[in-house]
Design an enzyme around this catalytic site. Sequence first.
Site, PDB file in Angstrom:
ATOM      1  N   GLY A  15      -1.328   7.076  -2.572  1.00 44.13           N
ATOM      2  CA  GLY A  15      -2.617   7.017  -1.892  1.00 44.13           C
ATOM      3  C   GLY A  15      -3.488   5.861  -2.320  1.00 44.13           C
TER       4      GLY A  15
ATOM      5  N   HIS B  30       0.874  -1.175   0.000  1.00 41.47           N
ATOM      6  CA  HIS B  30       0.000   0.000   0.000  1.00 41.47           C
ATOM      7  C   HIS B  30       0.907   1.218   0.000  1.00 41.47           C
ATOM      8  CE1 HIS B  30      -3.752   2.237   1.003  1.00 41.47           C
ATOM      9  NE2 HIS B  30      -2.845   3.114   1.368  1.00 41.47           N
ATOM     10  N   CYS B  31       0.782   2.020  -1.009  1.00 43.29           N
ATOM     11  CA  CYS B  31       1.722   3.129  -1.173  1.00 43.29           C
ATOM     12  C   CYS B  31       1.077   4.450  -0.751  1.00 43.29           C
ATOM     13  CB  CYS B  31       2.132   3.204  -2.646  1.00 43.29           C
ATOM     14  SG  CYS B  31       3.395   4.431  -2.966  1.00 43.29           S
ATOM     15  N   PRO B  32       1.563   5.080   0.329  1.00 44.50           N
ATOM     16  CA  PRO B  32       0.964   6.359   0.728  1.00 44.50           C
ATOM     17  C   PRO B  32       1.295   7.482  -0.248  1.00 44.50           C
ATOM     18  CG  PRO B  32       2.818   5.845   2.147  1.00 44.50           C
ATOM     19  CD  PRO B  32       2.625   4.669   1.244  1.00 44.50           C
TER      20      PRO B  32
END
Lengths: 493, 143
Positions: A201, A196-198
Amino acid sequence: MMKNCEYQQIDLEALSTPAPTPSPQPVTDNGKEEEKTAKKQRRKWEVFQGKNRFCCDGRIIMARQSGVLPLTLGLILLTSVLFFIFDCPFLVQHLTVCIPVIGGALFVFVVITLVQTSFSDPGILPRATPDEAADVEKQIDDAGNTTYRPPPRTREVLINQQAVKLKYCFTCKMFRPPRTSHCSLCDNCVERFDHHCPWVGNCVGKRNYRFFYTFIVSLSFLTAFIFGCVTTHLALRAQDGKGLVFALQEMLCVALTCLCTAVELVICFFSVWSILGLSGFHTYLVASNLTTNEDIKGSWTGKSGAEAATNPYSHRNIFVNCCSVLCGPMPPSLIDRRGFLSAEEEAAAAAAPQATSREVELPVLASKKDINVGSKCVSEESPARPASRPRAPPTPPTADRRRGGGGERAGHSSAVNSDPARDHRPAGRGALRHTPAAAGDAHTHHNAKAHHKRTHRGARSALDGPGGTRAASPVVGRSSKDRRNAGSPPPLP
Amino acid sequence: MAETHSLQDLGQQAAVAAKVFIQRDYTNGTVCQFQTKFPSELETRIDKTQFEETVRTLNNLYAEAEKLGGQSYLEGCLACLTAYTVFLCMETHYEKVLKKIAKYIQEQNDKIYAPRGLLLTDPIERGLRVIEVTLFEDRSLGR
């Protein structure tokens, strides 16, 4: 009595007929039905059970927290705009007109792929229907033993002569397909879950991995290109040697240009290493048909105790691996977010408004099993996870999690160890320092630079063989698994 | 009674007796394949070979959709060069095959399964996890 029978019959038909039929409904529902036909038919995204946000009537899907996507976009836009305004005129004059053309093309590429990565479905698996869930439960109970221990919620399959364990997902009520992982930030099972890549997003999974890869590669090129141009600009200006006699206006203009150029230089200098490192790491993953998740867990590089495991999904050929990951057929979105709800789906959605309540409503199960299932859900899923979790202070990270350049899930370490069923542990790599709460570009980029070095070390060790750093994560996971298998409920996070 | 029943009629008159789920077969990896094992609940309703033929055809269609070949590589490379914007305008190969699959299932339901009081649900409506076979009450047994 007759009334009761009638009502039951109608109920069954309303819920289970595949074709929408104008079945007579009880009087009280007449008003609701009229209301339904009067108002627009609802689309599936409106009753979607994951923690996602939808825009443009379901065309755009994002994670609930957009993470640092605005920062990512802002940095890219700022650097590029400054480049076009302050560097391009000078360089076009002194070098060639190709520079803004190339820069422009790269910039457009980067923004388009970023938007696609952020706003597309990463490969979310829709949750099991109640009938399916009941069927799976029945199979588990049939396969399980009759003692008080809960039946095992794993299934083993042989994939290309390699034993792979499929885990049961309590939220989605199904056995997760291989390479699928449940992202707790988005509360969805995602196929071929990478991380999950912040920074974008969103989760990176089967459907948007190619967008993500193209984004980071083109961003590396863009950053390196701007860095090169900026350095050339400054060097040429220094060489120009106009002497110390300037008109005041010209001096201010030059000063402003130099300031902006310096800003670009700083941003690019810190980004280029982390982005290049990340691109290199993902190129390695693509060439070996691995996901970040699997690489972190060391699934295929031989856990201690197990015999040498090989990646069963790899085509044993770098070129074929690359082609299959990046140029393979584009899988369709399984959640059909813009489809219209059918009558029974509307009924189901209305009946279960609290989709995240974790109440397991299974028909016809022994009460003991009900209790087991219920307690499992409560202890392992901890519904009331604090919303501030992504900003939680970093716990002492394993070397594993620190590995990796920018753009991983933020601060998820504290809850990770106690929830083996969720498999989101691998997504924590590199997250701890890259929390969105980290203020200031320099700080973030400085950390990114430090992490980049570890990435290289990690990647190199991965190429050589199982590194010591990677052993940490499986050990952590195993201890919680052991606790679980021992029958005692895992501790509440 | 022996003639083909329309699904509409079935829906209005019959109640669901049971649902059988054909799970995915992962022995070849993550490609979409379904188990061809004949479920015991269908023994009284349909011929084993008929059912296995249906599942095998579906498996072949899905394999065709996910095939790594010249066409898919071409599509992928073209998409990459255009920053994947072609996906907004063009229907992908996978989607075309999915339409074929939907038509095939519809056809099978009309010709073979509906007369036997069965209904196949397109796996895409179940997230490509299962083939859902709905068994309707067998009215011939009398109720």
